[in-house]
Design a protein around this motif. Structure first.
Motif, mmCIF file in Angstrom:
data_model
loop_
_atom_site.group_PDB
_atom_site.id
_atom_site.type_symbol
_atom_site.label_atom_id
_atom_site.label_comp_id
_atom_site.label_asym_id
_atom_site.label_seq_id
_atom_site.Cartn_x
_atom_site.Cartn_y
_atom_site.Cartn_z
ATOM 1 N N GLU A 13 15.256 -5.274 4.677
ATOM 2 C CA GLU A 13 14.180 -4.341 5.028
ATOM 3 C C GLU A 13 14.706 -2.904 5.128
ATOM 4 O OE1 GLU A 13 11.223 -7.213 7.584
ATOM 5 O OE2 GLU A 13 12.915 -6.313 8.627
ATOM 6 N N SER A 14 15.566 -2.541 4.172
ATOM 7 C CA SER A 14 16.199 -1.220 4.205
ATOM 8 C C SER A 14 15.613 -0.239 3.207
ATOM 9 C CB SER A 14 17.713 -1.362 3.944
ATOM 10 O OG SER A 14 18.317 -2.129 4.957
ATOM 11 N N THR A 15 14.694 -0.685 2.371
ATOM 12 C CA THR A 15 14.079 0.222 1.404
ATOM 13 C C THR A 15 12.596 0.392 1.720
ATOM 14 O OG1 THR A 15 13.583 -1.601 -0.122
ATOM 15 C CG2 THR A 15 15.678 -0.444 -0.423
ATOM 16 N N PHE A 16 12.098 1.570 1.386
ATOM 17 C CA PHE A 16 10.664 1.810 1.572
ATOM 18 C C PHE A 16 10.166 2.635 0.395
ATOM 19 C CE2 PHE A 16 6.724 3.567 2.945
ATOM 20 C CZ PHE A 16 6.198 2.639 3.834
ATOM 21 N N ASN A 17 9.446 1.994 -0.483
ATOM 22 C CA ASN A 17 8.816 2.677 -1.606
ATOM 23 C C ASN A 17 7.575 1.858 -2.005
ATOM 24 O OD1 ASN A 17 9.838 0.476 -3.181
ATOM 25 N ND2 ASN A 17 11.757 1.607 -3.477
ATOM 26 N N TYR A 18 6.972 2.225 -3.100
ATOM 27 C CA TYR A 18 5.710 1.582 -3.480
ATOM 28 C C TYR A 18 5.859 0.072 -3.668
ATOM 29 C CZ TYR A 18 1.470 0.483 -6.090
ATOM 30 O OH TYR A 18 0.294 -0.079 -6.515
ATOM 31 N N SER A 19 7.020 -0.359 -4.159
ATOM 32 C CA SER A 19 7.205 -1.775 -4.490
ATOM 33 C C SER A 19 7.084 -2.698 -3.286
ATOM 34 C CB SER A 19 8.570 -1.984 -5.158
ATOM 35 O OG SER A 19 9.625 -1.763 -4.232
ATOM 36 N N VAL A 20 7.322 -2.195 -2.074
ATOM 37 C CA VAL A 20 7.288 -3.072 -0.897
ATOM 38 C C VAL A 20 5.941 -3.048 -0.177
ATOM 39 C CG1 VAL A 20 9.765 -2.733 -0.590
ATOM 40 C CG2 VAL A 20 8.178 -1.344 0.759
ATOM 41 N N LEU A 21 5.013 -2.247 -0.661
ATOM 42 C CA LEU A 21 3.709 -2.179 -0.001
ATOM 43 C C LEU A 21 2.920 -3.467 -0.230
ATOM 44 C CD1 LEU A 21 2.492 1.431 -0.915
ATOM 45 C CD2 LEU A 21 3.756 0.687 1.107
ATOM 46 N N PRO A 22 2.182 -3.927 0.755
ATOM 47 C CA PRO A 22 1.338 -5.115 0.569
ATOM 48 C C PRO A 22 0.205 -4.809 -0.411
ATOM 49 C CG PRO A 22 0.849 -4.065 2.665
ATOM 50 C CD PRO A 22 2.061 -3.367 2.115
ATOM 51 N N LEU A 124 7.083 -3.297 7.622
ATOM 52 C CA LEU A 124 6.944 -1.966 7.032
ATOM 53 C C LEU A 124 7.450 -0.892 7.985
ATOM 54 C CD1 LEU A 124 3.460 -1.979 5.250
ATOM 55 C CD2 LEU A 124 5.724 -2.101 4.203
ATOM 56 N N LEU A 125 7.200 -1.080 9.253
ATOM 57 C CA LEU A 125 7.635 -0.105 10.251
ATOM 58 C C LEU A 125 9.159 -0.037 10.300
ATOM 59 C CD1 LEU A 125 6.382 1.863 12.242
ATOM 60 C CD2 LEU A 125 6.416 0.054 13.966
ATOM 61 N N ARG A 126 9.804 -1.204 10.215
ATOM 62 C CA ARG A 126 11.267 -1.215 10.200
ATOM 63 C C ARG A 126 11.799 -0.515 8.956
ATOM 64 N NH1 ARG A 126 11.240 -6.705 12.855
ATOM 65 N NH2 ARG A 126 11.035 -7.650 10.788
ATOM 66 N N ARG A 127 11.179 -0.799 7.814
ATOM 67 C CA ARG A 127 11.604 -0.158 6.569
ATOM 68 C C ARG A 127 11.465 1.363 6.660
ATOM 69 N NH1 ARG A 127 12.014 -3.470 2.036
ATOM 70 N NH2 ARG A 127 11.329 -5.633 2.307
#
Length: 232
Positions: A13-22, A124-127
């Motif tokens: 859970e270290s990345t945050f971009n469009y690909s991880v959105l539900p 998502l919050l962690r990311r």
């Protein structure tokens, strides 16, 4: 308790971009395509939307009273969101003017929708926390050092840091700097013109070399730059 083991538990859970959105959040967005040199958001405007980068590269633009401007950071799909910082800082204006450097594809989603979805999704919050904390960590380190450097010394700092990071990959006794002028400028907070001018000075002073239009740095040149950077 072993902190590293606890970090490892949440490593995915270290990345945050469009690909991880539900999918439920992706479905609320509007895909837009824009040409190079197109304004995406203006500094001071209300952050009505968050933009997730699907393709292409954008840059933050710093503007001066005399009309000059330069890029001081870049975004792409790996770290690609525009407006997230303002959203979680709860600030009612974009902190930077951002324009497209290349042709881009963006997913535009209403800020209220994004904020509500992330606050209700612990993963998502962690990311998001890692993304923002990592950016702050990097900027705090670089800005603290760069505060004391101006002009040519900022370029020296970038090149010596690059050498240290890539020296294990060197061939023929030198490190080839693959970064473009724009990337160097963005990293150290100066204009592309300033980078070019000071690289010429460093080459004239034999602190760097060149090979097929790329900057090269030998160990001797690295030590010379360090000496000039910290001992002059």
């Amino acid at each position: 308790m072993d902190l590293r083991k606890t970090w490892e538990k949440y490593r995915e859970e270290s990345t945050f971009n469009y690909s991880v959105l539900p999918e439920s959040l992706k479905n609320r967005g509007e895909c837009v395509e824009i040409e190079p040199k197109t304004l995406i958001v203006s500094r001071g405007a209300f952050p009505q939307e968050v933009f997730f980068i699907l393709e292409g590269t954008a840059a933050g633009i710093r503007e001066y009273a005399d009309g000059n401007e330069y890029s001081y950071f870049q975004l792409d799909k790996s770290n690609g969101s525009i407006g997230l910082l303002e959203l979680f800082a709860r600030k009612d204006r974009y902190v930077a003017t951002i324009v497209s450097l290349t042709k881009m594809k963006l997913m535009k989603i209403n800020s209220e929708v994004v904020y509500g979805a992330i606050m209700e999704d612990v993963s998502l919050l962690r990311r998001c926390t890692v993304l923002l904390a990592d950016d702050l960590y990097q900027r705090s380190g670089n800005d603290g050092i760069l505060y004391y450097f101006q002009g040519i010394d900022r370029v020296r700092y970038y090149l010596t840091s690059y050498y240290e990071e890539h020296k294990a990959e060197q061939t023929s006794g030198k490190v080839i700097v693959l970064a473009e002028y724009q990337e160097i400028a963005s990293s150290i907070g100066v204009s592309v013109r300033t980078v070019g001018r000071n690289l010429r000075k460093l080459k004239e002073g034999q602190e760097i070399g060149s090979f097929r239009k790329k900057i090269t740095v030998t160990e001797e040149q690295y030590r010379k730059m360090l000496n000039n950077l910290y001992l002059e």
